[in-house]
Design an enzyme around this catalytic site. Structure first.
Site, PDB file in Angstrom:
ATOM      1  N   GLU A  44       0.838  -1.205   0.000  1.00 32.27           N
ATOM      2  CA  GLU A  44       0.000   0.000   0.000  1.00 32.27           C
ATOM      3  C   GLU A  44       0.874   1.255   0.000  1.00 32.27           C
ATOM      4  O   GLU A  44       0.603   2.220  -0.727  1.00 32.27           O
ATOM      5  CB  GLU A  44      -0.911  -0.005   1.230  1.00 32.27           C
ATOM      6  CG  GLU A  44      -1.723   1.264   1.399  1.00 32.27           C
ATOM      7  CD  GLU A  44      -2.118   1.511   2.843  1.00 32.27           C
ATOM      8  OE1 GLU A  44      -2.541   2.645   3.140  1.00 32.27           O
ATOM      9  OE2 GLU A  44      -1.987   0.601   3.674  1.00 32.27           O
ATOM     10  N   ASP A  48       0.585   3.786  -3.156  1.00 32.74           N
ATOM     11  CA  ASP A  48       0.127   5.157  -2.949  1.00 32.74           C
ATOM     12  C   ASP A  48       0.983   6.129  -3.761  1.00 32.74           C
ATOM     13  O   ASP A  48       0.470   7.055  -4.395  1.00 32.74           O
ATOM     14  CB  ASP A  48       0.193   5.487  -1.460  1.00 32.74           C
ATOM     15  CG  ASP A  48      -0.151   6.939  -1.170  1.00 32.74           C
ATOM     16  OD1 ASP A  48      -1.290   7.343  -1.435  1.00 32.74           O
ATOM     17  OD2 ASP A  48       0.733   7.681  -0.688  1.00 32.74           O
ATOM     18  N   ASP A 116      -7.123   1.032   0.699  1.00 27.48           N
ATOM     19  CA  ASP A 116      -5.752   0.568   0.963  1.00 27.48           C
ATOM     20  C   ASP A 116      -5.345  -0.554   0.006  1.00 27.48           C
ATOM     21  O   ASP A 116      -4.224  -0.586  -0.506  1.00 27.48           O
ATOM     22  CB  ASP A 116      -5.628   0.065   2.405  1.00 27.48           C
ATOM     23  CG  ASP A 116      -5.664   1.187   3.427  1.00 27.48           C
ATOM     24  OD1 ASP A 116      -5.540   2.364   3.032  1.00 27.48           O
ATOM     25  OD2 ASP A 116      -5.814   0.876   4.631  1.00 27.48           O
ATOM     26  N   GLU A 119      -4.526   0.467  -3.546  1.00 27.26           N
ATOM     27  CA  GLU A 119      -3.152   0.984  -3.614  1.00 27.26           C
ATOM     28  C   GLU A 119      -2.134  -0.156  -3.562  1.00 27.26           C
ATOM     29  O   GLU A 119      -1.124  -0.131  -4.275  1.00 27.26           O
ATOM     30  CB  GLU A 119      -2.920   1.970  -2.471  1.00 27.26           C
ATOM     31  CG  GLU A 119      -3.704   3.255  -2.628  1.00 27.26           C
ATOM     32  CD  GLU A 119      -3.545   4.202  -1.451  1.00 27.26           C
ATOM     33  OE1 GLU A 119      -3.843   5.394  -1.611  1.00 27.26           O
ATOM     34  OE2 GLU A 119      -3.136   3.755  -0.355  1.00 27.26           O
TER      35      GLU A 119
END
Length: 223
Positions: A44, A48, A116, A119
């Site tokens: 994650e 991101d 989450d 990502e």
């Protein structure tokens, strides 16, 4: 030996992900409630950043406007809510690897978890396929939102509120720090702060206008 369910492997392929390392993708779909040694959190973190760059790439190449306007759209498009929306759109909930209690508690529909894991999947795709294919996949999955109204002409205070929520920060706090001049021509200075991020100040002929300008300045500086 395949460690992902065949239907999950097929779903990943149909969605456009490039699956090479099964263990990597299992990690991307695994929630900490399972007690597994590896869950999605590290992927994650990577995903991101990949998402932010992919969306920034599109906005820079395809969208006009100031840095502040681009930042406003970026923040709307990469927020946790926006990522969860993509997760629901592609049917992610059916493929999450959750502990029994977490699933019973509705974790498969959680905005935070869905956001989450989206990502994390992008992080896995980056590791398996590289940035170019992952960037193209982001543009495909986010196409409806990139061409929609997300982040367009949003009131600065609303944009800042969403940015804070999307980045798991406390709500912005506005403070009147100065008022000067006669009643018929008063001047207001307002300070807005997001805890552990920063603050910005602005001056205007009304408190509301000063708050709006302060929010705009904050987003231009920190958004």
């Amino acid at each position: 030996m395949t460690i992902l369910a065949p239907e999950t492997l097929q779903w990943l392929a149909d969605t456009g992900f490039a699956v090479e390392d099964d263990e990597l993708w299992l990690e991307a779909l695994t929630h900490g409630s399972t007690g597994a040694e590896r869950d999605y959190q590290r992927l994650e973190f990577l995903g991101d950043r990949v998402l932010g760059l992919a969306i920034s790439d599109h906005l820079f190449r395809k969208v006009g406007g100031s840095e502040g306007a681009l930042a406003q759209r970026l923040n709307a498009l990469v927020s946790k809510g926006a990522c969860a929306k993509i997760g629901r759109r592609i049917g992610l909930s059916d493929h999450l690897v959750l502990g029994k209690q977490a699933r019973e508690d509705g974790a498969a529909q959680s905005t935070n978890i869905l956001g989450d894991v989206v990502e994390a999947l992008l992080g896995a795709n980056y590791l398996d396929a590289g940035f170019g294919p992952t960037c193209a996949l982001v543009h495909l999955l986010w196409d409806e939102d990139l061409n929609g109204m997300a982040g367009r002409s949003k009131h600065p205070k609303s944009a800042l509120q969403e940015w804070a929520a999307g980045n798991q920060r406390r709500p912005p706090q506005y403070e009147l720090v100065d008022r000067s001049g006669p009643d018929h021509a008063a001047i207001f200075t307002v300070r807005v702060e997001v805890h552990k991020v920063g603050a910005a100040e602005a001056t205007a002929s009304s408190k509301q206008e000063a708050e709006t300008e302060a929010a705009k300045k904050f987003m231009e500086q920190f958004g």
